[in-house]
Design a protein around this motif. Structure first.
Motif, short mmCIF file in Angstrom:
data_model
loop_
_atom_site.label_atom_id
_atom_site.label_comp_id
_atom_site.label_asym_id
_atom_site.label_seq_id
_atom_site.Cartn_x
_atom_site.Cartn_y
_atom_site.Cartn_z
N MET A 55 73.99 28.44 64.37
CA MET A 55 73.44 27.12 64.14
C MET A 55 73.96 26.74 62.80
SD MET A 55 69.50 25.56 63.72
CE MET A 55 69.04 26.34 65.28
N PHE A 56 74.37 25.34 62.65
CA PHE A 56 75.24 25.12 61.52
C PHE A 56 74.29 24.14 60.80
CE2 PHE A 56 78.22 25.84 64.43
CZ PHE A 56 78.95 26.50 63.93
N ILE A 57 73.84 24.60 59.56
CA ILE A 57 73.01 23.80 58.60
C ILE A 57 73.74 22.41 58.25
CG2 ILE A 57 72.13 23.57 56.25
CD1 ILE A 57 71.05 26.10 56.49
N GLN A 58 75.20 22.25 58.19
CA GLN A 58 75.68 21.04 57.81
C GLN A 58 75.37 19.96 58.79
OE1 GLN A 58 77.34 23.90 58.36
NE2 GLN A 58 79.24 23.44 59.28
N ASN A 59 74.71 20.11 60.10
CA ASN A 59 74.39 19.03 60.95
C ASN A 59 73.11 18.66 60.39
OD1 ASN A 59 76.61 19.55 62.57
ND2 ASN A 59 75.69 21.10 63.73
N HIS A 60 72.31 19.12 59.43
CA HIS A 60 71.01 18.74 58.98
C HIS A 60 71.22 18.06 57.67
CE1 HIS A 60 68.95 20.97 62.39
NE2 HIS A 60 70.20 22.01 62.30
N LYS A 61 70.34 17.19 57.42
CA LYS A 61 70.26 16.68 55.71
C LYS A 61 70.10 17.72 54.87
CE LYS A 61 68.36 12.65 53.54
NZ LYS A 61 67.49 11.53 53.47
N ARG A 62 71.00 17.56 54.01
CA ARG A 62 70.82 18.56 52.60
C ARG A 62 70.86 17.79 51.44
NH1 ARG A 62 75.82 22.42 54.00
NH2 ARG A 62 76.39 20.24 54.65
N GLN A 63 70.05 18.38 50.46
CA GLN A 63 69.92 17.70 49.12
C GLN A 63 69.80 19.03 47.85
OE1 GLN A 63 66.69 15.34 48.62
NE2 GLN A 63 67.22 14.91 46.40
N LEU A 64 70.85 18.89 47.12
CA LEU A 64 70.93 19.64 45.75
C LEU A 64 69.58 19.18 44.86
CD1 LEU A 64 72.31 22.03 44.59
CD2 LEU A 64 73.90 20.56 43.42
N LEU A 65 68.52 19.95 45.08
CA LEU A 65 67.56 19.25 44.26
C LEU A 65 67.72 19.77 42.80
CD1 LEU A 65 64.61 20.58 46.30
CD2 LEU A 65 65.47 18.28 46.26
N ALA A 66 68.36 20.90 42.37
CA ALA A 66 68.70 21.03 40.98
C ALA A 66 70.10 22.16 41.07
CB ALA A 66 67.57 21.78 40.39
N PRO A 67 70.85 21.57 40.06
CA PRO A 67 72.32 22.42 39.92
C PRO A 67 72.13 23.82 39.52
CG PRO A 67 72.37 20.61 38.37
CD PRO A 67 71.10 20.49 39.30
N GLY A 68 70.98 23.93 38.87
CA GLY A 68 70.90 25.18 38.07
C GLY A 68 71.72 25.58 37.00
N ILE A 69 71.85 26.73 36.46
CA ILE A 69 72.55 27.09 34.92
C ILE A 69 73.73 28.15 35.10
CG2 ILE A 69 70.77 25.92 33.75
CD1 ILE A 69 69.93 28.77 33.20
N ILE A 70 74.52 28.00 34.33
CA ILE A 70 75.61 28.91 34.24
C ILE A 70 75.02 30.08 32.96
CG2 ILE A 70 77.81 29.58 33.58
CD1 ILE A 70 77.55 28.13 36.37
N ILE A 71 74.99 31.24 33.47
CA ILE A 71 74.61 32.20 32.60
C ILE A 71 75.62 33.08 31.73
CG2 ILE A 71 73.07 34.09 31.90
CD1 ILE A 71 70.92 32.89 33.72
#
Length: 306
Positions: free
Chosen positions: A1-17
């Protein structure tokens, strides 16, 4: 199954450590894929700590969050009441989906993390100061974590701060070979899983590699990645545009090298260690040398320190 066929959203980009994305296990924190925006050339994408991605599957909202799982990325599906940390994002979503719907499914990591979505990739690239390189030398995939420069022609001008790594068998076990240049000395740290099991040092890439009883037919410079044209060019560019991060201010090795190369002939400083002493920074910044520090920032392209 391909998730790209579903609506996606980046809620938080996170951080580089720094210790994760540019340390011994950095290879686990970056993904190399091909995208249309890079004309199908490999591009490097960070897996950022605390990045959160939401998508809807079977009318249920799933949120995947990235955590530090003993120096490597861990993945938690926030819909999972057990909050199990999985070693891959696909396992996190597949196992949680199975728990909820009692049906097996299969998703791949790039689609789960949004790496096939150029808008999300752009967000994950934000504020990344250095993108590692991935090169192949005689069937060995070498990950170049950080650059450093010197005046040593025989090293193709690589110097302190240069780090690279690759996986190979050591004493019969798959191990991480972590290579560094520190104070003009070459060092190799061997890790099995997350534990450092051996360290070797030498005066040159070939010198240090003669001390390991593996890869005898390979050249040490090749194994460090120093003969690759892409890396040679990257070091040349690094030399032309010296760059120090704010977090490097207390790193005596990096700042001493920068001082020797770019400042020594222009200013007179009795003791560089005094300048780099964290206990003295506030006093210097507030009272004694604001003009000098501004001068250093401009020459070394340092971010504002105050």
């Amino acid at each position: 199954m391909f998730i790209q066929n579903h609506k996606r959203q980046l809620l938080a980009p996170g951080i580089i450590i720094q210790k994760l994305h540019y340390g011994p296990f950095a290879v686990s924190w970056w993904v190399f894929i091909k995208t249309k925006s890079t004309q199908n050339k490999q591009t490097c994408i960070p897996i950022r700590v605390n990045m959160r991605i939401k998508f809807e599957l079977n009318q249920k909202e799933f949120i995947i969050r990235v955590v530090d799982n003993n120096w490597k990325p861990g993945y938690v599906c926030e819909l999972d009441t057990e909050a199990i940390i999985y070693s891959t994002s696909s396992a996190a979503i597949n196992e949680t989906y199975k728990k909820i719907f009692d049906v097996k499914t299969r998703f791949s990591r790039p689609s789960v993390l949004g790496f096939d979505n150029e808008i999300m990739v752009e967000q994950l690239w934000a504020e990344v100061l250095f993108f590692p390189f991935q090169i192949i030398i005689q069937d060995i995939t070498i990950f170049v974590i950080a650059l450093g420069s010197s005046d040593r022609v025989e090293w193709n001008f690589a110097g302190p701060g240069y780090h690279s790594s690759f996986f190979h068998k050591y004493h019969g076990q798959r191990s991480l070979i972590y290579q560094l240049i520190i104070n003009m000395e070459y060092r190799i740290d061997i890790y099995h899983q997350e534990n450092k099991i051996q360290t070797y040092t030498g005066k040159s890439p070939n010198d240090v590699w003669t001390k390991l009883n593996i890869l005898k037919s390979h050249n040490g410079k090749d194994l460090f990645g120093l003969c690759n044209q892409l890396i040679i060019e990257a070091i040349r560019n690094y030399i032309k545009i010296p760059y120090c991060k704010a977090c490097d201010w207390n790193n005596v090795e990096i700042m001493t090298h920068a001082f020797e190369k770019h400042l020594k002939r222009r200013i007179s400083v009795v003791n560089l260690n005094f300048l780099l002493n964290g206990n003295n920074n506030q006093q210097l910044l507030s009272n004694f040398l604001p003009t000098l520090l501004l001068y250093i920032q401009q020459i070394l392209n340092l971010p504002t320190l105050y």
